[in-house]
Write a protein that holds these residues in place. Sequence first.
Motif, short mmCIF file in Angstrom:
data_model
loop_
_atom_site.label_atom_id
_atom_site.label_comp_id
_atom_site.label_asym_id
_atom_site.label_seq_id
_atom_site.Cartn_x
_atom_site.Cartn_y
_atom_site.Cartn_z
N LEU A 748 0.88 -1.17 0.00
CA LEU A 748 0.00 0.00 0.00
C LEU A 748 0.91 1.22 0.00
O LEU A 748 1.54 1.53 1.01
CB LEU A 748 -0.92 0.00 1.23
CG LEU A 748 -1.73 1.26 1.51
CD1 LEU A 748 -2.52 1.69 0.30
CD2 LEU A 748 -2.66 1.05 2.70
N ASP A 799 -8.30 5.86 -0.52
CA ASP A 799 -8.35 6.80 0.60
C ASP A 799 -8.17 6.04 1.90
O ASP A 799 -7.68 4.91 1.91
CB ASP A 799 -9.65 7.62 0.57
CG ASP A 799 -10.88 6.74 0.52
OD1 ASP A 799 -10.78 5.57 0.93
OD2 ASP A 799 -11.94 7.21 0.07
N GLU A 800 -8.56 6.64 3.02
CA GLU A 800 -8.30 6.00 4.32
C GLU A 800 -9.21 4.82 4.59
O GLU A 800 -8.93 4.03 5.50
CB GLU A 800 -8.42 7.04 5.44
CG GLU A 800 -7.32 8.10 5.37
CD GLU A 800 -7.46 9.16 6.46
OE1 GLU A 800 -8.47 9.12 7.18
OE2 GLU A 800 -6.57 10.01 6.58
N TYR A 801 -10.28 4.68 3.81
CA TYR A 801 -11.16 3.53 3.98
C TYR A 801 -10.90 2.53 2.86
O TYR A 801 -10.98 2.86 1.68
CB TYR A 801 -12.64 3.98 3.94
CG TYR A 801 -13.62 2.83 3.96
CD1 TYR A 801 -13.88 2.14 5.15
CD2 TYR A 801 -14.27 2.42 2.80
CE1 TYR A 801 -14.78 1.08 5.17
CE2 TYR A 801 -15.17 1.37 2.82
CZ TYR A 801 -15.41 0.70 4.01
OH TYR A 801 -16.29 -0.35 4.03
N ILE A 802 -10.56 1.32 3.26
CA ILE A 802 -10.32 0.26 2.28
C ILE A 802 -11.46 -0.73 2.38
O ILE A 802 -11.76 -1.26 3.47
CB ILE A 802 -8.97 -0.45 2.55
CG1 ILE A 802 -7.83 0.55 2.34
CG2 ILE A 802 -8.79 -1.65 1.65
CD1 ILE A 802 -6.46 -0.01 2.63
N THR A 842 -2.14 5.42 -2.89
CA THR A 842 -2.93 6.57 -2.43
C THR A 842 -2.17 7.87 -2.69
O THR A 842 -0.94 7.91 -2.59
CB THR A 842 -3.24 6.47 -0.93
OG1 THR A 842 -3.96 7.61 -0.52
CG2 THR A 842 -1.97 6.35 -0.09
N PRO A 847 -1.94 9.72 5.23
CA PRO A 847 -3.19 9.04 5.56
C PRO A 847 -3.13 8.41 6.95
O PRO A 847 -2.05 8.04 7.42
CB PRO A 847 -3.30 7.98 4.47
CG PRO A 847 -1.89 7.70 4.08
CD PRO A 847 -1.14 8.99 4.24
N LYS A 848 -4.26 8.29 7.57
CA LYS A 848 -4.35 7.67 8.90
C LYS A 848 -5.08 6.35 8.76
O LYS A 848 -6.30 6.27 8.94
CB LYS A 848 -5.06 8.61 9.87
CG LYS A 848 -4.31 9.93 10.11
CD LYS A 848 -5.09 10.87 11.00
CE LYS A 848 -4.31 12.17 11.23
NZ LYS A 848 -4.00 12.90 10.00
N TYR A 849 -4.33 5.31 8.44
CA TYR A 849 -4.93 3.98 8.28
C TYR A 849 -5.06 3.30 9.64
O TYR A 849 -4.31 3.59 10.58
CB TYR A 849 -4.08 3.12 7.35
CG TYR A 849 -4.12 3.58 5.91
CD1 TYR A 849 -5.29 3.50 5.18
CD2 TYR A 849 -2.99 4.10 5.29
CE1 TYR A 849 -5.36 3.93 3.87
CE2 TYR A 849 -3.04 4.53 3.98
CZ TYR A 849 -4.23 4.45 3.27
OH TYR A 849 -4.27 4.88 1.97
N SER A 850 -6.00 2.40 9.72
CA SER A 850 -6.24 1.68 10.97
C SER A 850 -5.14 0.64 11.19
O SER A 850 -4.45 0.23 10.24
CB SER A 850 -7.60 0.98 10.91
OG SER A 850 -7.56 -0.05 9.93
N VAL A 853 -5.21 -2.32 8.81
CA VAL A 853 -4.62 -2.15 7.48
C VAL A 853 -3.11 -2.38 7.54
O VAL A 853 -2.53 -3.02 6.66
CB VAL A 853 -4.92 -0.73 6.94
CG1 VAL A 853 -4.16 -0.47 5.65
CG2 VAL A 853 -6.42 -0.58 6.70
N VAL A 859 2.51 -1.00 4.38
CA VAL A 859 2.34 0.42 4.06
C VAL A 859 3.73 1.00 3.78
O VAL A 859 4.62 0.93 4.63
CB VAL A 859 1.66 1.18 5.20
CG1 VAL A 859 1.51 2.65 4.85
CG2 VAL A 859 0.29 0.56 5.50
#
Length: 1500
Positions: A748, A799-802, A842, A847-850, A853, A859
């Motif tokens: 990612l 985006d931040e939601y996958i 992205t 980005p602020k991924y969980s 992720v 990442v």
Amino acid sequence: MTSCFPYRFVTVTQFVRVQGHIKNLVEEHFKAEMEAVMSNPILFGDYRNAFNETEPRDYEDIQDYETSKAIFEFVLEEYNETMSRMNLVLFEDALEHLTRIHRIVRIDRGHALLVGVGGSGKQSLAKLAAFAAECEVVFEIILSRGYCETNLRDDLKGLYLKLGIDNKKIVFLFTDAHVAEEGFLELINNMLTSGIVPALFPDDEKESVLNQIREEALKMGSGPSKESLWQYFVSKSANNLHIVLGMSPAGDTLRTRCRNFPGLMNNTVIDWFLPWPPQALQAVAHSFLGENPMIPDSLSVAVIDYVCMVHTNVEEYSKIFLQKLRRYNFVTPKNYLDFINTYSTLLEDKDKYILAQCKRLEGGLDKLKEASDQLAELNIKLADQKIVLAEKSLACETLLENIAVNTSVAEEKRALAEDKAKEIEEQNKVIAVEKKEAESSLAEAMPALEAARIALQDLEKSDVTEIRSFAKPPKQVQVVCECILVLRGYKEISWQSARAMMSEANFLRSLMEMDCDAITNPQVRTVKGFLKNLQTSLEEMQAISKAGSGMLKFVEAIMGYCDVAKEIKPKRDKVARLEKDFFQSKKELERIQKELTDIQTELQGLKEKYEAAILEKQKLQEEAEIMERRLIAADKLISGLSSENERWNRDLDELRERRVRLLGDCLVCAAFLSYEGAFSWDFRNEMVYQIWVQDVQERGIPLSQPFKVESLLTDETEISRWGSEGLPPDELSVQNGILTTRGSRFALCIDPQQQAYNWVRKKEESNNLKISSFNDPDFLKQLEMAIKYGSPFLFQDVDEYIDPVIDNVLEKNVKGVEGRQVIMLGDKEVHYDPNFKLYLNTKLSNPKYSPAVFGKAIVINYTVTLKGLEDQLLSVIMGFEKRELEEQRERLIQETSDNKKLLKNLGDSLLRELATSTGNMLDNTELVETLEETKLKSTEVFEKLKLAQKTSVDIDKLRDGYRPAAKRGAILFFVLTDMALVNSMYQYSLASYLKVFDMSLRKARPDSSLLKRLENIINTLTYNVYNYGCTGLFERHKLLFSFNMTIKIEQADGRAPQEELEFLIKGNLSLEKSSKKKPCDWLPDQGWEDVVKLSELFPDQFDSLTDDIESNSTEWKSWYDLDAPEQAPFPMKYKKNLSAFQKLLLLRCFRVDRVFRGVTDYVTAIMGEKYVQPPVISFGLIYEHSTASSPIVFILSPGSDPASDLMKLAESSGFGGSKFKFLAMGQGQDKVALDLLDKAATRGQWLMLQNCHLLVKWLKELEKALERITKPNPNFRLWITTNPIKDFPIGILQNSLKVVTEPPNGLKLNMRATYSKISHDSLSACEHPVFKSLVYVLAFFHAVVQERRKYGKIGWNVSYDFSDSDFFVCMEILNTYLTKAFVQGDTNIPWGSLKYLLGEVMYGGRVIDSFDRRILTVYMDEYLGDFLFYTFRQFYFFKNKDVEYKIPPTGTKTVYVGQLLPKHSFVRHKIFYYILALAALTGHVLQMRLRTCHWQTHQR
């Protein structure tokens, strides 16, 4: 208490505090049971007899971890036999969670909220605990594309039918990944609080449920009413249902959900999954690595401890990473497991690879040794062979001489034999003629003789017996018998003799076989005499005796034959003589032929010997030739591959050493692959090379020195190929390439500049790359095809939601065996090709991924670095300045890449040819030639590489001359991208920046001097970037932009150190007061603290500052009291000894309120005044710089509306009327807008979409639509207006020309902007002599009322959107009234009407506060009246000793623009405003400082 309450807290500290409090209470009230109650561990449960139906399940104390572990290991074995296999390590922490979840599930209506980051084992432990609690099913929803609340309700119907109708105990496992819509949690909340979802079943389905449950409900005592039956169903379902929620604590999401849906907390038991403790890390590492055969027993403990240390270290650095750079990196147990798995796999793969390499090298070296050994042996053999060959040659010559002699003799004999044969042939011909004549004469008598013999045949034996029986036969018979006696040669001629003759057994046969040729002439004469005296005919004899007649006939025939034979006798004698001679000649011929045969046999023997000798000689000759060829081949191999022999020996030794060092190398590399993706270069460098490498060495684990991640995970050939595919060659980019291609998880990429996107596209282009995004309606179908056929797949604009529908793909949850592997994609099973690759990309810069992720994907931070960008821009400059040189360099890079690849392939080919050769290698001429050719090619390629390296050095030397401009360009790009930290609308892509960069190169003035040309490029580029940036910035951020640009440029040159900048931003933050007493009252306390801190931090310049203030307090106070101390000389030595930036530090200590103005002066001093005077927005220039492929985005501010200006531009540019389309966005306008967009792009029209912020979600569709327009009409332009919003698509912003329409900051700039919009025609429209002067006054008034807004409540009680339209309407009013007065010849100006219309109607119409209206009235009285034109007293807007600001004399527009406000405004800016402005400025600079630290590290 210890199992429920403490787990509602979120930190270990809170947990320990509660535990301590419980301990104190127990000690206070139950001191005797203290030890038993507070024993550790506290494990209560009823799972000891799980699956044992004969024993009761008692809730009891399990006592210790070992017992609990043994029980759950048995449960796990049972689970793995019946369910999908789970490989769990049951460490102590896991056992506590299992015990806790099991207890919750065993309680009626027990529900659990498991809180922990993704990958911490929540789901696995929940499934195992549910299995131990004998729950029949663990129910989970399966997300698919478009899964919504309706689908969830359908799934819940099925769940409740199993619960209530089938009476199954079920655990409903619901995680945050299942929350496709927040509305799902409303249903879960209802299930937790009331046991069921309201209105889950429609009436008809509800009736069916009641019918099925009625009989059972009535038996259980329920009432017959529908309500009672339904309540029974709900109660039964709720008793059988256990909801286990798995949620992540990251961010505010869980906190918000718990507030919105209180049942999530109130109706569940919380089990908090804290980060794995050291014991857990140790247990898991030991489980997977403890028995690894690749790890020596002596180092096993060190390796396991190191693995635990790395995980803990990354957790610590993730916190520092967040603090310093505001970037998130989550470390989950999944990362830890991935680290261990990666290490094992990497260690095994690299060991196999090195062993294979060693085997190849050993094979090649063995072949070379074999050739070397054969060389000496062949020399000896060849010498002996030559001697034998000489002897054989001599023997062959002797044999050849003997053969020549014998051949001569044989030829003579052959000639003699041929002559003799001819002679015999002639004799044979003569004999044949003579013999033929004799035989023809004799043939005349033969019939009679044959007739006689036939007659004898007719006689019977009795006939002879009859004659023989006569004692005295007839005379005729007796005479005939006597004739026969004479013919037969009897001496005694008498009857007695005749009778004796006839008594012979074969008398008649003997007569028939009688040799007539043997009868002599006397016998013939005697017989003829007897016959003459007989005088008896045959007929008479027939009458006398039959036998006598036959014998008489025989005798006469013989006599006839004898007569003929007598005549031919000479002929027959001649024939006999000739035959005798013939036989003698024939015998002699046979003798000659025998002699010839003997000679030929001997000659044949000699020939055979000669041929054998020749064959032997040839064989020896061939052997000698083979030996010579082998000698040549061996010599070629040994001499030609001597360098390879040395290199291969070195390589082999190095490989053997590397194999030993693999233990540590793979350890660090596996840690790098598993953890380092999200970190920036400086963090990676510090963690890997300063901590991890050092720790490996301290533990005594073998490690390569010097260690480089790249040396194990890639090679120069691959790096060169990546470079040719578009990946920058800097170290960070190479590391990112390694992470992308070698990581065990899919990548990612955080890629705001789209470098990874472009590289992956080029890299996978030949592999049928598929590109899509989560916004594409058919992305699942495309992904399915890619998985099925093994094609690479790239998700762009993530985006931040996958979408959780691809979770199984991300986690590589592949089922089945090799050759038939499948994966669940949503609710569909898809065949999985192992060649499938997935990339996610992205454009978000931070980005602020969980945490989930971070556990599923690797990442990778692809954000461009200063060095990498500098190299790219240098290539752009060289392509413009020295195109041929840059093309040569690019060719050189490509050739070098190809040659390195070829050199590697040739080396591999050499080893492969040697390894695969069979038989005697020296006989394989093709192999030797191939090896020789390969060696020649290798040498040639090596020489090319050396030449390329030398040429590259020369080219780089020339290129480095232009590096300062590239460096400035890189710095300026970072200045632009830093602005995104201030406002999310300030997004800039590298592609759009390169357009500005290219334009600057074209516009920079050429010069033959390189230094002058560089200066021109740098100056032009810097100012163009300043203008480009300011065009898209709000006024309040433009000075920040200038200041940041100045600081970055200064720091790049070694000035304005980071420490000084930090002091300017923060000052003295210490809460402790300084030990030095403040020497004066006029200096604020915080100012004194700052002074002390400044002298301590920078003693070289400020060491004596405190003493100087104390000793010269008056001078310092005088300077302190100045209105503008930043413009006055500093006291004492500080006026000369300080840099411009250090003066700001000193100013900060004394007058914080003037630092804002000081920053402006600082930028002016370093960069020039034009860098604090932003450009006036010109729609003409905007159009000039725009392109058909890039939209123009107007970022609106209050009161601004570019529509009218844009319409004027369209009219003047020939795009008015039908060529200009505009649409105000709102509900239902999305499809209309897309339709207009397609038509405008095709037809070359202008399209304006207004207020796009009203349809935020639709903007994603707009972004995709713009991407699809690859070849628009060159005349096409898209104009977008929007308010600044957070969720505006980055893709549009990065690719657009951004324009902020806002009044400039400051009176001078405001008036300049106003005059830029006034045309010469409108300024000359009125002939009244005071019109132009009043327009100037109106412009000043307009600037003042707008400028007051920035002071907040001090300026206006209510913020008003005074706009340019207000000014131009008022200008028209002035024109109207003054024109009327001029036409009527009225010398009086209608001031009352003008004040009313301007102050009360136009500007006052917006004002709603009475005090604000009073301010407008005062301004009207101050600025409008006859006093403006008094000659006896000059009107001044402002006047002091430095400036006299008045209305310019009447003239053209140029006169007024040239005499706008001087550099320093007369307005006394409010201290409060400056302090607030400085706070905002320093706050933003503090944000940018984080990235500044980052690129400074790269610079070093």
